[in-house]
Design an enzyme around this catalytic site. Structure first.
Site, PDB file in Angstrom:
ATOM      1  N   PRO A  99     -20.133   9.520  11.301  1.00 47.86           N
ATOM      2  CA  PRO A  99     -20.523   8.816  12.529  1.00 47.86           C
ATOM      3  C   PRO A  99     -20.424   9.727  13.750  1.00 47.86           C
ATOM      4  O   PRO A  99     -21.049   9.454  14.773  1.00 47.86           O
ATOM      5  CB  PRO A  99     -19.533   7.644  12.608  1.00 47.86           C
ATOM      6  CG  PRO A  99     -18.442   7.968  11.658  1.00 47.86           C
ATOM      7  CD  PRO A  99     -18.977   8.921  10.651  1.00 47.86           C
ATOM      8  N   GLU A 126     -10.891   8.322   7.039  1.00 50.49           N
ATOM      9  CA  GLU A 126     -11.094   8.821   8.410  1.00 50.49           C
ATOM     10  C   GLU A 126     -11.868  10.141   8.430  1.00 50.49           C
ATOM     11  O   GLU A 126     -12.068  10.722   9.496  1.00 50.49           O
ATOM     12  CB  GLU A 126      -9.747   9.002   9.114  1.00 50.49           C
ATOM     13  CG  GLU A 126      -8.931   7.721   9.241  1.00 50.49           C
ATOM     14  CD  GLU A 126      -9.663   6.623  10.017  1.00 50.49           C
ATOM     15  OE1 GLU A 126     -10.185   6.922  11.100  1.00 50.49           O
ATOM     16  OE2 GLU A 126      -9.713   5.479   9.511  1.00 50.49           O
ATOM     17  N   ARG A 168     -39.383  11.149   0.679  1.00 52.46           N
ATOM     18  CA  ARG A 168     -40.737  10.581   0.769  1.00 52.46           C
ATOM     19  C   ARG A 168     -41.687  11.481   1.552  1.00 52.46           C
ATOM     20  O   ARG A 168     -42.896  11.277   1.522  1.00 52.46           O
ATOM     21  CB  ARG A 168     -40.709   9.161   1.346  1.00 52.46           C
ATOM     22  CG  ARG A 168     -40.266   9.068   2.769  1.00 52.46           C
ATOM     23  CD  ARG A 168     -40.161   7.613   3.204  1.00 52.46           C
ATOM     24  NE  ARG A 168     -41.466   6.990   3.444  1.00 52.46           N
ATOM     25  CZ  ARG A 168     -42.200   7.193   4.534  1.00 52.46           C
ATOM     26  NH1 ARG A 168     -41.777   8.002   5.487  1.00 52.46           N
ATOM     27  NH2 ARG A 168     -43.368   6.597   4.687  1.00 52.46           N
ATOM     28  N   ASP A 183     -46.651   7.083   9.963  1.00 52.91           N
ATOM     29  CA  ASP A 183     -45.365   6.466  10.281  1.00 52.91           C
ATOM     30  C   ASP A 183     -45.119   6.401  11.778  1.00 52.91           C
ATOM     31  O   ASP A 183     -45.514   7.285  12.517  1.00 52.91           O
ATOM     32  CB  ASP A 183     -44.210   7.277   9.677  1.00 52.91           C
ATOM     33  CG  ASP A 183     -44.140   7.134   8.176  1.00 52.91           C
ATOM     34  OD1 ASP A 183     -44.685   6.151   7.667  1.00 52.91           O
ATOM     35  OD2 ASP A 183     -43.544   8.015   7.538  1.00 52.91           O
TER      36      ASP A 183
END
Ligand code: 6GU
Length: 272
Positions: A99, A126, A168, A183
């Site tokens: 993150p 963590e 992809r 896209d």
């Protein structure tokens, strides 16, 4: 492309046997290998974590299993007779989902889809002892990537997201080569516009008609309508993307559509 994934939950990656990625693997376009981090532990409990130095909540992943796992997984393939000069084999690039990483976007996916070999190290708890990254940097490029501003329990689901996004884009993975070009976030697609609504048969369903322009056969009118829809959807869902479009990329018609959309958004926000 070769992709190695190191995790304490190898079963998490069963979905990579399905659909487009499963077919690409069967066709030999993708060589995905999933490894259990605990195979590089040697105690009875197969311990991979410990308490953080300096205190604090949660657990930190121990460096030793990660160091050994990365050494083993990234070792050059054994050859029967070692060549006198090692071939300039393209080495691996290490991806650390976290993150705290750099936000992963379609631009990263495009670049990574050209790499010969990616290694994903899925942290839990963590995170991984920071010395593992510093040590890996001695041998390979490392990228810490985040898939969004929220916190997952571990890097596994983020790895699935990135592997699917990258795969992809590889030649031969998508059934329809044009799909990726169109896209929403593809470079050079309709600028920074989101894709609008799409329709298929039947022409009337539960009393709802497909917009008649799509049945008109007038390709110019269809393109114009699609652009209007894309502008409206972007104004509604991602207004910040519109601010990145250079002024001269929006003609008078575009600006009229957006003015209408803004009035709508404005009236909704007043009603709320
Ligand atoms: Cl890559 N990992 C974790 N644990 N949480 C995340 C993430 C990654 N991206 C967003 N949140």
């Amino acid at each position: 492309m070769r992709i190695d994934i190191i995790t304490i939950f190898p079963d998490y990656f069963a979905p990579l046997e399905l659909s487009l990625i499963g077919k690409a693997r069967a066709a030999g376009i993708l060589d995905i290998r999933v490894h259990d981090l605990r195979s590089w532990t040697y105690d009875r409990h197969k311990t991979v974590d410990d308490t953080p130095y300096g205190g604090g909540p949660g657990m930190v992943m121990k460096p030793e299993p990660w160091g050994e796992a990365l050494d083993a997984v990234t070792a050059p393939a054994e050859t029967a007779a070692a060549p006198p000069v090692p071939p300039a084999a393209p080495g691996p690039r290490l991806i650390l989902p976290a993150p705290s990483g750099v936000p992963f976007t379609q631009v990263h996916a495009e670049r990574l889809s050209d790499e010969p070999w990616l290694v994903f190290a899925c942290g839990r708890y963590e995170g991984i002892d920071a010395r593992v990254v510093d040590d890996a940097w001695e041998r390979m490029p490392v990228e810490e990537l985040s898939i969004g501003d929220y916190v997952l329990a571990g890097g596994e689901s983020a790895t699935l997201v990135m592997v699917e996004t990258i795969s992809r884009l590889m030649p031969g993975v998508l059934g329809n080569a044009d799909s990726a070009v169109q896209d929403s976030f593809a470079p050079g697609a309709m600028e920074n516009l989101l894709e609008g609504a799409v329709y298929t048969k039947p022409p009337v369903w539960r009393g709802r008609e497909v917009p008649p322009v799509l049945l008109s056969g007038d390709h110019g009118a269809v393109d114009r309508w699609r652009r209007d829809e894309a502008l409206r959807k972007t104004a509604r869902n991602r207004p910040e993307l519109l601010r990145e479009i250079p002024e001269n990329h929006l003609d008078q018609h575009d600006q009229d559509v957006l003015r209408g959309a803004r009035l709508q958004v404005g009236s909704e926000s007043v009603a709320d």
